[in-house]
Scaffold this motif. Structure first.
Motif, PDB file in Angstrom:
ATOM      1  N   ARG A  35      -5.218   0.413   3.369  1.00 12.15           N
ATOM      2  CA  ARG A  35      -4.387  -0.518   4.148  1.00 12.15           C
ATOM      3  C   ARG A  35      -4.179  -1.829   3.404  1.00 12.15           C
ATOM      4  O   ARG A  35      -3.167  -2.492   3.585  1.00 12.15           O
ATOM      5  CB  ARG A  35      -5.046  -0.794   5.502  1.00 12.15           C
ATOM      6  N   VAL A  36      -5.138  -2.213   2.567  1.00 13.63           N
ATOM      7  CA  VAL A  36      -5.044  -3.481   1.845  1.00 13.63           C
ATOM      8  C   VAL A  36      -3.952  -3.435   0.784  1.00 13.63           C
ATOM      9  O   VAL A  36      -3.201  -4.406   0.622  1.00 13.63           O
ATOM     10  CB  VAL A  36      -6.410  -3.850   1.207  1.00 13.63           C
ATOM     11  N   VAL A  37      -3.851  -2.340   0.065  1.00 14.32           N
ATOM     12  CA  VAL A  37      -2.881  -2.244  -1.040  1.00 14.32           C
ATOM     13  C   VAL A  37      -1.455  -2.536  -0.561  1.00 14.32           C
ATOM     14  O   VAL A  37      -0.788  -3.410  -1.118  1.00 14.32           O
ATOM     15  CB  VAL A  37      -2.979  -0.889  -1.768  1.00 14.32           C
ATOM     16  N   PRO A  38      -0.940  -1.858   0.455  1.00 13.18           N
ATOM     17  CA  PRO A  38       0.433  -2.174   0.863  1.00 13.18           C
ATOM     18  C   PRO A  38       0.570  -3.591   1.430  1.00 13.18           C
ATOM     19  O   PRO A  38       1.610  -4.236   1.241  1.00 13.18           O
ATOM     20  CB  PRO A  38       0.777  -1.111   1.909  1.00 13.18           C
ATOM     21  N   ALA A  39      -0.464  -4.084   2.088  1.00 12.81           N
ATOM     22  CA  ALA A  39      -0.404  -5.452   2.613  1.00 12.81           C
ATOM     23  C   ALA A  39      -0.347  -6.460   1.461  1.00 12.81           C
ATOM     24  O   ALA A  39       0.433  -7.420   1.499  1.00 12.81           O
ATOM     25  CB  ALA A  39      -1.611  -5.730   3.501  1.00 12.81           C
ATOM     26  N   ALA A  76       3.069  -6.283  -0.194  1.00 14.55           N
ATOM     27  CA  ALA A  76       4.072  -6.945   0.649  1.00 14.55           C
ATOM     28  C   ALA A  76       3.949  -8.457   0.531  1.00 14.55           C
ATOM     29  O   ALA A  76       4.959  -9.165   0.420  1.00 14.55           O
ATOM     30  CB  ALA A  76       3.917  -6.502   2.098  1.00 14.55           C
ATOM     31  N   LEU A  77       2.725  -8.962   0.530  1.00 17.13           N
ATOM     32  CA  LEU A  77       2.516 -10.406   0.384  1.00 17.13           C
ATOM     33  C   LEU A  77       3.035 -10.888  -0.963  1.00 17.13           C
ATOM     34  O   LEU A  77       3.765 -11.881  -1.033  1.00 17.13           O
ATOM     35  CB  LEU A  77       1.041 -10.758   0.536  1.00 17.13           C
ATOM     36  N   GLN A  78       2.693 -10.194  -2.028  1.00 16.00           N
ATOM     37  CA  GLN A  78       3.128 -10.616  -3.360  1.00 16.00           C
ATOM     38  C   GLN A  78       4.633 -10.513  -3.552  1.00 16.00           C
ATOM     39  O   GLN A  78       5.196 -11.275  -4.335  1.00 16.00           O
ATOM     40  CB  GLN A  78       2.395  -9.826  -4.444  1.00 16.00           C
ATOM     41  N   SER A  79       5.295  -9.629  -2.831  1.00 17.27           N
ATOM     42  CA  SER A  79       6.754  -9.558  -2.950  1.00 17.27           C
ATOM     43  C   SER A  79       7.421 -10.735  -2.233  1.00 17.27           C
ATOM     44  O   SER A  79       8.571 -11.063  -2.525  1.00 17.27           O
ATOM     45  CB  SER A  79       7.272  -8.227  -2.401  1.00 17.27           C
ATOM     46  N   THR A  80       6.691 -11.355  -1.327  1.00 15.95           N
ATOM     47  CA  THR A  80       7.205 -12.494  -0.567  1.00 15.95           C
ATOM     48  C   THR A  80       6.731 -13.816  -1.132  1.00 15.95           C
ATOM     49  O   THR A  80       7.456 -14.810  -1.119  1.00 15.95           O
ATOM     50  CB  THR A  80       6.733 -12.389   0.900  1.00 15.95           C
TER      51      THR A  80
END
Length: 75
Positions: A9-13, A16-20
């Motif tokens: 669950r951490v990897v996609p979160a 997503a954070l780093q893309s923003t």
């Protein structure tokens, strides 16, 4: 920390954070400039409001900048 961390669950979160938000270890002067700009933007919004949901992010970004400055301080 005794909590079990579900890395699946951490990897996609994290992605997503780093893309923003450009949040990573500072390696170069360009990274430093980007991270400093991020901190200034955060401070414009958060100010000194300890109740703001991004208050701890200000501390994290500040710590990244401080670590870079310590490592790259002229001797």
């Amino acid at each position: 920390m005794n909590a079990v961390i579900d890395l699946h669950r951490v990897v996609p979160a994290w992605q997503a954070l780093q893309s923003t938000l450009p949040l990573a270890h500072i390696e170069t002067e360009a990274d430093y400039a980007l991270t400093t700009a991020l901190l200034n933007t955060l401070l414009d919004t958060v100010r000194d409001d300890r109740e703001h949901p991004l208050y701890s992010l200000v501390s994290v970004v500040g710590d990244l900048i401080e670590a870079y400055e310590i490592d790259h301080e002229p001797q």
